[in-house]
Write an enzyme that holds these catalytic residues in place. Structure first.
Site, PDB file in Angstrom:
ATOM      1  N   ASP A   1       0.825  -1.214   0.000  1.00  0.00           N
ATOM      2  CA  ASP A   1       0.000   0.000   0.000  1.00  0.00           C
ATOM      3  C   ASP A   1       0.859   1.263   0.000  1.00  0.00           C
ATOM      4  O   ASP A   1       1.959   1.275   0.552  1.00  0.00           O
ATOM      5  CB  ASP A   1      -0.939  -0.018   1.222  1.00  0.00           C
TER       6      ASP A   1
ATOM      7  N   ASN B   1     -11.069  -2.744  -5.441  1.00  0.00           N
ATOM      8  CA  ASN B   1     -10.260  -1.810  -6.231  1.00  0.00           C
ATOM      9  C   ASN B   1     -10.854  -1.503  -7.616  1.00  0.00           C
ATOM     10  O   ASN B   1     -10.433  -0.553  -8.275  1.00  0.00           O
ATOM     11  CB  ASN B   1      -8.810  -2.308  -6.379  1.00  0.00           C
TER      12      ASN B   1
HETATM   13  C1  IPE Z   1      -5.383  -2.674   0.009  1.00  0.00           C
HETATM   14  O1  IPE Z   1      -5.131  -1.369  -0.213  1.00  0.00           O
HETATM   15  C2  IPE Z   1      -5.486  -3.403  -1.294  1.00  0.00           C
HETATM   16  C3  IPE Z   1      -4.224  -3.728  -1.929  1.00  0.00           C
HETATM   17  C4  IPE Z   1      -3.064  -3.481  -1.458  1.00  0.00           C
HETATM   18  C5  IPE Z   1      -4.348  -4.414  -3.194  1.00  0.00           C
HETATM   19  P1  IPE Z   1      -6.284  -0.291  -0.436  1.00  0.00           P
HETATM   20  O2  IPE Z   1      -5.572   0.997  -0.691  1.00  0.00           O
HETATM   21  O3  IPE Z   1      -7.233  -0.729  -1.481  1.00  0.00           O
HETATM   22  O4  IPE Z   1      -7.024  -0.270   0.965  1.00  0.00           O
HETATM   23  P2  IPE Z   1      -7.862   0.878   1.655  1.00  0.00           P
HETATM   24  O5  IPE Z   1      -8.873   1.368   0.646  1.00  0.00           O
HETATM   25  O6  IPE Z   1      -6.908   1.940   2.047  1.00  0.00           O
HETATM   26  O7  IPE Z   1      -8.478   0.226   2.849  1.00  0.00           O
HETATM   27  C1  IPE Z   2      -1.615   0.095  -3.376  1.00  0.00           C
HETATM   28  O1  IPE Z   2      -1.411   1.460  -3.447  1.00  0.00           O
HETATM   29  C2  IPE Z   2      -1.866  -0.538  -4.706  1.00  0.00           C
HETATM   30  C3  IPE Z   2      -3.235  -1.003  -4.890  1.00  0.00           C
HETATM   31  C4  IPE Z   2      -4.195  -0.904  -4.022  1.00  0.00           C
HETATM   32  C5  IPE Z   2      -3.553  -1.598  -6.165  1.00  0.00           C
HETATM   33  P1  IPE Z   2      -2.598   2.493  -3.441  1.00  0.00           P
HETATM   34  O2  IPE Z   2      -2.959   2.809  -4.854  1.00  0.00           O
HETATM   35  O3  IPE Z   2      -3.720   2.043  -2.603  1.00  0.00           O
HETATM   36  O4  IPE Z   2      -1.887   3.745  -2.774  1.00  0.00           O
HETATM   37  P2  IPE Z   2      -2.502   4.779  -1.760  1.00  0.00           P
HETATM   38  O5  IPE Z   2      -3.025   4.016  -0.596  1.00  0.00           O
HETATM   39  O6  IPE Z   2      -3.594   5.506  -2.501  1.00  0.00           O
HETATM   40  O7  IPE Z   2      -1.374   5.667  -1.401  1.00  0.00           O
HETATM   41 MG    MG Z   3      -4.164   2.330  -0.619  1.00  0.00          MG
END
Ligand code: IPE
Ligand code: IPE
Ligand code: MG
Length: 241
Positions: A12, A60
């Site tokens: 993340d 997602n």
């Molecule tokens: C968790 O991250 C999902 C992945 C790493 C694929 P998210 O960014 O989707 O989670 P939330 O929305 O912050 O809970």
């Molecule tokens: C994790 O990074 C990747 C996926 C969830 C696919 P994010 O895209 O959630 O990054 P933040 O949380 O917005 O910084």
């Molecule tokens: Mg995220």
């Protein structure tokens, strides 16, 4: 230092990493995929047996279509580029999630990767994609219900083991440690059934900045934890004390 058998990572912080630099989010994902390669190789090198990485959740899909398509393309490219090295390192590749809803070419890449590395005996890399913990449990329930209706299963025999066996990748043991970079103290629908007794380590580092030293830090935090599994003893080794 005790090396956890199964390291699961909630990758993340890609979006924030890009945002901080005034870059498009996809640039964060591109840098994030380099971090994934570093982390997977480090796990293998350290002697971890199973490494699960959360690449895309069922939630997602709510993101802009451009970001979703960019992620799918990136994941496929990364897999096609890295599968040779994984194979050379005797690693097994598997993917877990509602794979049938993914783009055809990605499904094909997963299948090829899985088949090619099926006989390997080193670390197993488990990529969680179009994955949701609740979706996984719902799918397991459906699978068991179907068997029961077909008369292949007696309802009264359903127990925790049987549900565990109906999950996406029953050959993978429960994670010993869940590492979440990006600083959020939440599980975000990750491996809900499997994390019942996993140690949770949150690191402030954003995923694109993740290095081997962060993995080592997470494992050393894991080593400082006392796992009790609801009992009083620390673990197998301490039982004779
Ligand atoms: C968790 O991250 C999902 C992945 C790493 C694929 P998210 O960014 O989707 O989670 P939330 O929305 O912050 O809970
Ligand atoms: C994790 O990074 C990747 C996926 C969830 C696919 P994010 O895209 O959630 O990054 P933040 O949380 O917005 O910084
Ligand atoms: Mg995220």
């Amino acid at each position: 230092m005790k090396i956890p058998g199964h390291v699961a990572i909630i990758m993340d912080g890609n979006g924030r990493w890009a945002q901080q630099r005034g870059l498009p989010r996809i640039q964060g994902h591109i840098e994030g995929s380099k971090a994934t390669k570093r982390a997977v190789l480090a796990c293998d090198d350290i002697g971890v047996k199973y490494c699960s990485v959360y690449a895309f959740s069922v939630e997602n899909w709510k993101r802009p279509v451009q970001e979703v398509e960019g992620l799918m393309t990136l994941i496929e490219k990364a897999l096609r580029t890295e599968i040779d090295e994984l194979h050379e390192k005797n690693c097994r590749f598997i993917a877990s999630g509602r794979l049938e809803e993914l783009p055809e070419t990605l499904q094909q890449a997963f299948q090829e990767g899985r088949e090619r590395t099926a006989g390997n005996t080193g670390m197993t890399l488990n990529v969680l994609i179009n994955y949701g913990g609740r979706a996984e449990i719902a799918d397991a329930a459906k699978r068991l219900a179907r068997k029961a209706i077909a008369g292949e299963l007696d309802l009264e025999t359903i127990d925790e083991d049987m549900i565990g066996q109906a999950l996406y990748s029953p050959e993978v043991p429960d994670p010993d440690i869940v590492v979440r970079p990006g600083g959020e103290f939440r599980i975000s629908n990750f491996l809900l059934w499997e994390v019942a007794y996993s140690e949770f380590v949150v690191l402030p580092v954003l995923w694109p900045d993740f290095r081997r030293e962060h993995l080592v830090e997470a494992i050393s935090i894991y080593n400082s934890r006392e796992r009790r599994f609801g009992g009083l003893v620390r673990d197998e080794d301490d039982r004779q004390l």
